[in-house]
Write an enzyme that holds these catalytic residues in place. Sequence first.
Site, PDB file in Angstrom:
ATOM      1  N   ASN A   1       0.844  -1.209   0.000  1.00 37.92           N
ATOM      2  CA  ASN A   1       0.000   0.000   0.000  1.00 37.92           C
ATOM      3  C   ASN A   1       0.872   1.249   0.000  1.00 37.92           C
ATOM      4  OD1 ASN A   1      -3.063  -0.318   0.110  1.00 37.92           O
ATOM      5  ND2 ASN A   1      -2.352  -1.984   1.438  1.00 37.92           N
TER       6      ASN A   1
ATOM      7  N   LEU B   1      -3.197   2.258  18.177  1.00 37.59           N
ATOM      8  CA  LEU B   1      -2.619   3.533  18.619  1.00 37.59           C
ATOM      9  C   LEU B   1      -3.256   3.964  19.936  1.00 37.59           C
ATOM     10  CD1 LEU B   1      -2.538   5.429  15.215  1.00 37.59           C
ATOM     11  CD2 LEU B   1      -0.642   4.310  16.392  1.00 37.59           C
TER      12      LEU B   1
ATOM     13  N   ASN C   1      -6.281   4.936   8.019  1.00 35.95           N
ATOM     14  CA  ASN C   1      -5.922   3.518   7.984  1.00 35.95           C
ATOM     15  C   ASN C   1      -6.647   2.853   6.833  1.00 35.95           C
ATOM     16  OD1 ASN C   1      -4.824   1.009   8.964  1.00 35.95           O
ATOM     17  ND2 ASN C   1      -6.843   0.523   9.809  1.00 35.95           N
TER      18      ASN C   1
ATOM     19  N   HIS D   1      -8.156  -0.981   5.817  1.00 35.03           N
ATOM     20  CA  HIS D   1      -8.467  -2.290   6.394  1.00 35.03           C
ATOM     21  C   HIS D   1      -9.095  -3.159   5.311  1.00 35.03           C
ATOM     22  CE1 HIS D   1      -9.288  -5.204   9.486  1.00 35.03           C
ATOM     23  NE2 HIS D   1     -10.506  -5.336   8.994  1.00 35.03           N
TER      24      HIS D   1
ATOM     25  N   LEU E   1     -10.260  -0.243  17.765  1.00 34.18           N
ATOM     26  CA  LEU E   1      -9.780  -1.055  16.640  1.00 34.18           C
ATOM     27  C   LEU E   1     -10.663  -0.891  15.405  1.00 34.18           C
ATOM     28  CD1 LEU E   1      -7.822  -3.345  15.698  1.00 34.18           C
ATOM     29  CD2 LEU E   1      -9.558  -4.954  16.498  1.00 34.18           C
ATOM     30  N   ASP E   2     -10.089  -0.464  14.284  1.00 32.76           N
ATOM     31  CA  ASP E   2     -10.771  -0.411  12.986  1.00 32.76           C
ATOM     32  C   ASP E   2     -12.139   0.264  13.093  1.00 32.76           C
ATOM     33  OD1 ASP E   2      -8.609  -1.827  11.901  1.00 32.76           O
ATOM     34  OD2 ASP E   2      -9.510  -3.753  12.385  1.00 32.76           O
TER      35      ASP E   2
END
Length: 199
Positions: A14, A92, A106, A108, A143-144
């Site tokens: 990426n 993080l 981010n 995913h 998370l995500d």
Amino acid sequence: MKRLGVMLSGRGSNFEAIADRIAEGKLAAEIAVVISNRPDAPGLEAARRRGLKAVSLPSRGLDREEYDRQTIAELKANNVDFVILAGYMRLLSATFIREFPLRVLNIHPSLLPAFTGLDAQHQAFDYGVRFSGCTVHFVDEHLDNGPIILQAAVPVECDDTAETLSARILQQEHRIYSEAIGIVVNGKFRVEGRRVVLS
Ligand code: GAR
């Protein structure tokens, strides 16, 4: 020109796709530094080959806050405007997020909020979904989880394996990550609650 700090833990495809878009003049930004928590990450070597600043900051033995203080210092020393997580396999801390509000992105490999965490492509394949895909989102301390900037859907074909599905999702990742970064660095969005409204 907005300055990007890329953080990665592995292969770095990426990161390379983003660097290619910048080199082609299709994304107006510059990569100020590439940081990895894994000294042996192939992505770090790829950054060096491209003549970019590549910094290894091993995370082993450090607690989250302590480690994040180091990465924040490195990002600030390089005057980074946006932090681009590209296969960065660490959560993080809230301290980190506060330093860069709505400035950490981010990617995913699933259609969030489905299949968070590790091995999302395998999770989706094993679940038997007909569509999966990928998501670029702002990062918060969960998370995500943060507001979604772009997604791409990828159909699951009958003869797919988890590996062939992962490869087709990755092609879409390489496309939408640069597009999402372009939207954000150019300020062509606003956030309403969880919704990112593009302008
Ligand atoms: C990518 O598929 C990315 O979406 C995923 O790790 C891979 C990194 O590949 N990230 C996550 O799962 C984050 N939760 P790359 O190093 O070749 O870019």
